[in-house]
Motif scaffolding. Structure first.
Motif, PDB file in Angstrom:
ATOM      1  N   SER A  27      43.175  44.744  13.482  1.00 44.08           N
ATOM      2  CA  SER A  27      42.437  43.948  14.454  1.00 44.08           C
ATOM      3  C   SER A  27      40.993  43.912  13.996  1.00 44.08           C
ATOM      4  O   SER A  27      40.325  44.944  13.946  1.00 44.08           O
ATOM      5  CB  SER A  27      42.553  44.564  15.852  1.00 44.08           C
ATOM      6  N   ASP A  38      55.294  45.247  21.345  1.00 40.60           N
ATOM      7  CA  ASP A  38      54.777  44.065  20.666  1.00 40.60           C
ATOM      8  C   ASP A  38      55.602  43.659  19.449  1.00 40.60           C
ATOM      9  O   ASP A  38      55.409  42.573  18.901  1.00 40.60           O
ATOM     10  CB  ASP A  38      53.323  44.303  20.214  1.00 40.60           C
ATOM     11  N   LEU A  86      50.184  38.919  16.571  1.00 42.56           N
ATOM     12  CA  LEU A  86      49.288  39.719  17.400  1.00 42.56           C
ATOM     13  C   LEU A  86      48.403  40.651  16.583  1.00 42.56           C
ATOM     14  O   LEU A  86      47.349  41.077  17.045  1.00 42.56           O
ATOM     15  CB  LEU A  86      50.107  40.549  18.399  1.00 42.56           C
ATOM     16  N   TYR A  87      48.860  40.990  15.365  1.00 46.35           N
ATOM     17  CA  TYR A  87      48.095  41.863  14.478  1.00 46.35           C
ATOM     18  C   TYR A  87      48.259  41.394  13.035  1.00 46.35           C
ATOM     19  O   TYR A  87      49.340  40.941  12.639  1.00 46.35           O
ATOM     20  CB  TYR A  87      48.572  43.316  14.563  1.00 46.35           C
ATOM     21  N   THR A 106      50.612  38.516   8.686  1.00 47.18           N
ATOM     22  CA  THR A 106      50.936  39.297   9.877  1.00 47.18           C
ATOM     23  C   THR A 106      51.505  40.654   9.468  1.00 47.18           C
ATOM     24  O   THR A 106      52.186  40.765   8.445  1.00 47.18           O
ATOM     25  CB  THR A 106      51.961  38.538  10.739  1.00 47.18           C
ATOM     26  N   VAL A 340      44.098  31.716  15.254  1.00 47.57           N
ATOM     27  CA  VAL A 340      44.095  33.063  15.819  1.00 47.57           C
ATOM     28  C   VAL A 340      43.840  34.096  14.726  1.00 47.57           C
ATOM     29  O   VAL A 340      44.618  34.216  13.769  1.00 47.57           O
ATOM     30  CB  VAL A 340      45.425  33.370  16.530  1.00 47.57           C
ATOM     31  N   PRO A 342      43.398  38.024  14.931  1.00 49.14           N
ATOM     32  CA  PRO A 342      43.386  39.196  15.818  1.00 49.14           C
ATOM     33  C   PRO A 342      42.161  40.076  15.576  1.00 49.14           C
ATOM     34  O   PRO A 342      41.816  40.394  14.436  1.00 49.14           O
ATOM     35  CB  PRO A 342      44.682  39.915  15.442  1.00 49.14           C
ATOM     36  N   ASP A 346      40.190  37.516  20.012  1.00 48.17           N
ATOM     37  CA  ASP A 346      40.317  38.225  21.287  1.00 48.17           C
ATOM     38  C   ASP A 346      39.158  39.166  21.573  1.00 48.17           C
ATOM     39  O   ASP A 346      39.270  40.043  22.433  1.00 48.17           O
ATOM     40  CB  ASP A 346      41.636  39.004  21.326  1.00 48.17           C
ATOM     41  N   ASN A 370      48.473  30.550  13.808  1.00 45.77           N
ATOM     42  CA  ASN A 370      48.140  31.655  12.923  1.00 45.77           C
ATOM     43  C   ASN A 370      47.166  31.165  11.857  1.00 45.77           C
ATOM     44  O   ASN A 370      47.352  30.103  11.266  1.00 45.77           O
ATOM     45  CB  ASN A 370      49.411  32.205  12.277  1.00 45.77           C
ATOM     46  N   GLY A 392      42.833  42.521  22.675  1.00 47.18           N
ATOM     47  CA  GLY A 392      44.234  42.283  22.346  1.00 47.18           C
ATOM     48  C   GLY A 392      44.602  40.832  22.620  1.00 47.18           C
ATOM     49  O   GLY A 392      44.211  40.260  23.642  1.00 47.18           O
ATOM     50  N   VAL A 393      45.350  40.222  21.691  1.00 50.39           N
ATOM     51  CA  VAL A 393      45.687  38.811  21.820  1.00 50.39           C
ATOM     52  C   VAL A 393      46.538  38.544  23.058  1.00 50.39           C
ATOM     53  O   VAL A 393      46.314  37.573  23.789  1.00 50.39           O
ATOM     54  CB  VAL A 393      46.399  38.308  20.548  1.00 50.39           C
TER      55      VAL A 393
END
Length: 429
Positions: A27, A38, A86-87, A106, A340, A342, A346, A370, A392-393
């Motif tokens: 992140s 997740d 998300l990460y 990712t 996005v 991460p 966010d 992404n 956090g997304v």
């Protein structure tokens, strides 16, 4: 479920798991533990990448401390459209490591004989799922279009380059006569995006992933194949502005002429533009001609972060925001193509800027894309040494849903059936 184990590559095309380390995520600049909830199975159509010159960071199974996986190079995942990571993959970059190509990276792991990634499915639409593409049908459809429009340079470009060479999902869907039809129109651009996929300076350490359109199509070439598509395709959309071109608003006169002529033949379907939103006056003219929706790409809702990445020529972030307002005021559908990253997307400062953008423009939709870029290279290019405190997304998405209940989330431009109030019901299934 336990956390999945870290993956590493031997440099020879083989990937292994290291059962002494749990996989973690990145992140911003930092490696973090990923909550077990997740992790999802790597979706069909996903891929795994070796990250040369990089050692993965994992969490020691016995001590709980972070350390490097020294057994091989780090591994990351490409997650297919309709999913948002998300990460990022967590790794330490060695001196002299090559810049990574323009793909998303990712985090990934291995558990119970399966690959996992920290991600969410953000879009129910199946229009770009791997299982929906049959090579024989695509080849047949492309040949039919080329035979039907033998003198149309745009059809030739879309089928021979985009569909058959680059396997562009949108162009392949056009060959199959369905859903969203891509319409590239501009060989030039008024931005110098650091991560441009169709043009990179020769002195740069990365290469564009595809060649840019080399001609300016005429309005009649556009009309010739888009009208039949709107007439016959399920959930039809035509979209000006694609990855294989520059900025479509530089060709706004041609687009206006094409829209007017298209609407003489059919009112079916949606006419969309994917753009950097640099020319609000041109956008206004296109709305008057019959443009239904706009998707504006942005890496950030903050002016200094946006302009550091786009390096715009003769326009500013304020023009981008104004273009969204123009379409809203004309009764059209407004989306942002939101890259996005991460830890940065966010962070608290970005969250506040995004809230302001949504409120000021009456935004209809966020397409959570992404970011296809080397994370270290990107942060270095825009001069970001500290990405800020991140929430956090998933938490960011939850907060936006709570504050803006009418705001839609997704990954693709919605067809008219969804725009007209059946957003959750009708999609290409």
């Amino acid at each position: 479920m336990m956390s999945p184990f870290i993956l590493y590559s031997d440099g020879q095309g083989n990937i292994f798991e290291d059962s002494s380390l749990y996989s973690c995520g990145r992140s911003g600049w930092d490696a973090e533990a990923v909550d077990e909830s997740d992790w999802i199975l790597l979706p069909e159509g996903g891929s795994l990448y070796e990250l040369p010159g990089r050692r993965g960071i994992g969490i020691d199974v016995k001590t709980g401390e972070m350390r490097l996986c020294e057994k091989g190079w780090a591994v990351a995942a490409f997650i297919p459209p309709a999913h948002t990571g998300l990460y990022l993959a967590a790794y330490e970059t060695e001196v002299g490591a090559p810049t990574l190509p323009l793909f998303c990276y990712t985090a990934a792991g291995w558990f119970n004989e399966k690959f996992y990634v920290p991600a969410v499915r953000i879009e129910p639409d199946i229009r770009q799922e791997a299982r929906g593409y049959d090579a024989v049908d695509i080849a047949t459809g492309a040949a039919k279009l080329l035979n039907a429009y033998p003198h149309n340079r745009l059809v030739k470009h879309l089928m021979e380059n985009c569909c058959n060479t680059y396997h562009c999902p949108a162009a392949r869907n056009l060959s199959l006569g369905r859903w969203e039809c891509p319409v590239p129109v501009s060989p030039a651009c008024n931005a110098n995006c650091i991560g441009c996929i169709s043009f990179q300076p020769q002195e740069e350490t990365i290469h564009s992933t595809q060649d840019r359109l080399t001609f300016r199509p005429k309005a009649e070439e556009i009309v010739e194949f888009t009208v039949p598509h709107l007439h016959t395709a399920p959930f039809p959309i035509i979209s000006f502005g694609q990855g294989c071109e520059g900025e479509p608003l530089l060709m706004w006169e041609t687009i206006r002429e094409a829209i007017i002529e298209i609407r003489k033949h059919t009112n079916r379907g949606s006419i969309n533009i994917n753009t950097n939103g640099s020319k609000p006056d041109a956008v206004k003219v296109l709305c008057e001609a019959g443009l239904n929706s706009i998707r504006v790409s942005m890496n950030s809702a903050r002016k200094h972060i946006y302009e550091s990445y786009y390096l715009p020529n003769n326009y500013y972030f304020e023009d981008v925001v104004e273009s969204l307002r123009v379409v809203r005021d004309a009764g059209g559908w407004t989306s942002i193509n939101y890259f996005v990253f991460p830890g940065m997307t966010d962070c608290l400062e970005e969250y506040e800027a995004l809230r302001k953008l949504i409120s000021e423009t009456g935004l209809d939709m966020i397409q959570w894309r992404n970011f296809n870029i080397d994370p270290d290279w990107y942060l270095g290019k825009i001069g970001c040494a500290d990405t800020g405190e991140a929430m956090g997304v998933k938490n960011l998405m939850d907060l936006l849903r709570e504050e803006f209940p009418l705001l839609k989330f997704g990954y693709f431009n919605p067809p008219m059936e969804r725009i007209r109030g059946q957003f959750e019901k009708d999609f290409a299934s």
